[in-house]
Design a protein around this motif. Structure first.
Motif, PDB file in Angstrom:
ATOM      1  N   TYR A  31      15.400  -5.484  14.892  1.00  0.00           N
ATOM      2  CA  TYR A  31      15.150  -5.292  13.455  1.00  0.00           C
ATOM      3  C   TYR A  31      16.277  -5.912  12.628  1.00  0.00           C
ATOM      4  CZ  TYR A  31      14.632  -2.988   8.942  1.00  0.00           C
ATOM      5  OH  TYR A  31      14.516  -2.749   7.594  1.00  0.00           O
ATOM      6  N   MET A  80      15.790   4.402   2.829  1.00  0.00           N
ATOM      7  CA  MET A  80      14.936   4.842   1.704  1.00  0.00           C
ATOM      8  C   MET A  80      13.926   5.845   2.247  1.00  0.00           C
ATOM      9  SD  MET A  80      13.944   1.423  -0.443  1.00  0.00           S
ATOM     10  CE  MET A  80      13.465   0.401   0.941  1.00  0.00           C
ATOM     11  N   ASN A 133       7.777  -8.312   1.177  1.00  0.00           N
ATOM     12  CA  ASN A 133       8.299  -6.957   1.412  1.00  0.00           C
ATOM     13  C   ASN A 133       7.899  -6.402   2.773  1.00  0.00           C
ATOM     14  OD1 ASN A 133       8.984  -3.997   0.777  1.00  0.00           O
ATOM     15  ND2 ASN A 133       6.771  -3.959   1.069  1.00  0.00           N
ATOM     16  N   THR A 184      10.755   6.259   2.299  1.00  0.00           N
ATOM     17  CA  THR A 184       9.517   5.546   1.962  1.00  0.00           C
ATOM     18  C   THR A 184       8.254   6.209   2.495  1.00  0.00           C
ATOM     19  OG1 THR A 184      10.006   4.137   3.847  1.00  0.00           O
ATOM     20  CG2 THR A 184      10.479   3.232   1.670  1.00  0.00           C
ATOM     21  N   SER A 205       0.812  -1.226   0.000  1.00  0.00           N
ATOM     22  CA  SER A 205       0.000   0.000   0.000  1.00  0.00           C
ATOM     23  C   SER A 205       0.836   1.262   0.000  1.00  0.00           C
ATOM     24  CB  SER A 205      -0.913   0.017   1.227  1.00  0.00           C
ATOM     25  OG  SER A 205      -0.107  -0.031   2.389  1.00  0.00           O
ATOM     26  N   THR A 245      -4.114  -2.419   6.613  1.00  0.00           N
ATOM     27  CA  THR A 245      -5.292  -1.628   6.958  1.00  0.00           C
ATOM     28  C   THR A 245      -6.251  -1.362   5.803  1.00  0.00           C
ATOM     29  OG1 THR A 245      -3.997   0.357   6.508  1.00  0.00           O
ATOM     30  CG2 THR A 245      -4.062  -0.383   8.794  1.00  0.00           C
ATOM     31  N   PHE A 253       8.162   1.093  -0.061  1.00  0.00           N
ATOM     32  CA  PHE A 253       8.901   0.277  -1.034  1.00  0.00           C
ATOM     33  C   PHE A 253       7.987  -0.725  -1.736  1.00  0.00           C
ATOM     34  CE2 PHE A 253      12.341  -3.091  -1.800  1.00  0.00           C
ATOM     35  CZ  PHE A 253      12.803  -2.466  -2.946  1.00  0.00           C
TER      36      PHE A 253
END
Ligand SMILES: NC(=O)c1ccc[n+]([C@@H]2O[C@H](COP(=O)([O-])OP(=O)(O)OC[C@H]3O[C@@H](n4cnc5c(N)ncnc54)[C@H](OP(=O)(O)O)[C@@H]3O)[C@@H](O)[C@H]2O)c1
Length: 269
Positions: A154, A187, A89, A189, A13, A37, A16
């Motif tokens: 992460y 990035m 992703n 994003t 949505s 969502t 990236f």
């Protein structure tokens, strides 16, 4: 009649994932897009169908839920959708000191970044084998190569994904399924990431790229069956440098960069 093949992209949505979806659409690939969502995914699907004359399905689900993954499988079978490419992703990002972040946030992050891609590969392996040559692209991160204070969990989830991908790439060779990982640096994003990236030190800031540029580099390399994709010359240079300089120096640089990054926004995510 030749079946229509689809590319599944999770987290499509925004950010990236959206850039990957647009890049795939430009290559006339039919798409199956997933988000959490539902914000904007329907509009994106309509836009892509009309602009590129491709077929697009979309599905809202919480990737951290096993029950939802089973519903997804049911939906795909019911609609007779055949996948040729799977792009894992969706990911939960975070910045924060380990003892300050709620354990439930980390557990959710592990579910989305580790369990969900593992589960999706397992769920759609038979399809991918049937439709081979076919491919799996897992979105890891440059963070997977480093020990990063404030990005510990992460980074570890992304290291898992990188390791899994390289092992599966060997294991699935006989089935003509290749597995690639892409390891982007920063990035721009979403507004939060743009703000954070703007506040990094000049050294780290040099590596920040636009998701559209990263998506094109990634898809070119993925469709050429490249195993490990490092987008951007600066990011490749950082990785080489990190291998050459002593660990104590690279850890010092990393710590300084991470503290600056965190100072830009004290919240997680
Ligand atoms: N941004 C960077 O600097 C950077 C750098 C290296 C690697 N990466 C990796 O690139 C990938 C995408 O990052 P991004 O910055 O584009 O992320 P983003 O802008 O935050 O977008 C995340 C996407 O994942 C979906 N998502 C999140 N949790 C989900 C869940 N539980 N179930 C289903 N969908 C879920 C979101 O759906 P909703 O819109 O519905 O919430 C959204 O579509 C991640 O794997 C990240 O680790 C990012």
């Amino acid at each position: 009649m030749k079946p229509l093949y689809y590319t599944l992209i999770t987290g499509a949505s925004q950010g990236f994932g959206k850039a990957l979806a647009i890049d795939c659409a430009k290559r006339n690939m039919n798409l199956f897009l997933i988000d959490l969502t539902g914000t904007g995914l329907k509009d994106l699907a309509v836009f892509l169908e009309e602009s590129f004359k491709i077929k697009v399905h979309f599905f809202h689900m919480d990737l951290s839920s096993k029950a939802y993954c089973e519903k997804l499988l049911e939906f795909v079978h019911h609609q007779k959708i055949e996948f040729k490419f799977l792009i894992n992703n969706a990911g939960v990002l975070s910045t924060g000191f380990f003892n300050e972040v709620d354990i439930n946030y980390y557990l959710k992050q592990i579910e989305v970044n580790i369990s969900a891609p593992t589960r999706l590969i397992k769920l759609f392996y038979d399809q991918l084998k049937r439709n081979s040559p076919s491919g799996i692209l897992n979105v890891s991160s440059l963070a997977s190569y480093f020990c990063l204070p404030t990005k510990q969990v992460y980074g570890a989830t992304k290291a898992y994904l990188s390791s899994l991908s390289r092992s599966l790439n060997l294991e699935f060779k006989e089935d003509q399924i290749w597995v690639s990982i892409v390891c982007p640096g920063g990035m721009n994003t979403n507004p939060k990431m743009c703000y954070k990236n703007r506040n990094m030190g000049w050294f780290a800031k040099l590596s920040v790229m636009d998701p559209e540029e990263v998506a094109k580099i990634t898809m070119d390399a993925f469709l050429n069956k490249k195993e490990v994709i490092i987008p951007g010359t600066i990011n490749k240079f950082y990785l080489t440098l990190a291998k050459l300089i002593p660990q104590s120096i690279s850890e010092r640089i990393t710590t300084i960069q991470m503290n600056r990054f965190r100072a830009a926004d004290l919240s997680i995510g």
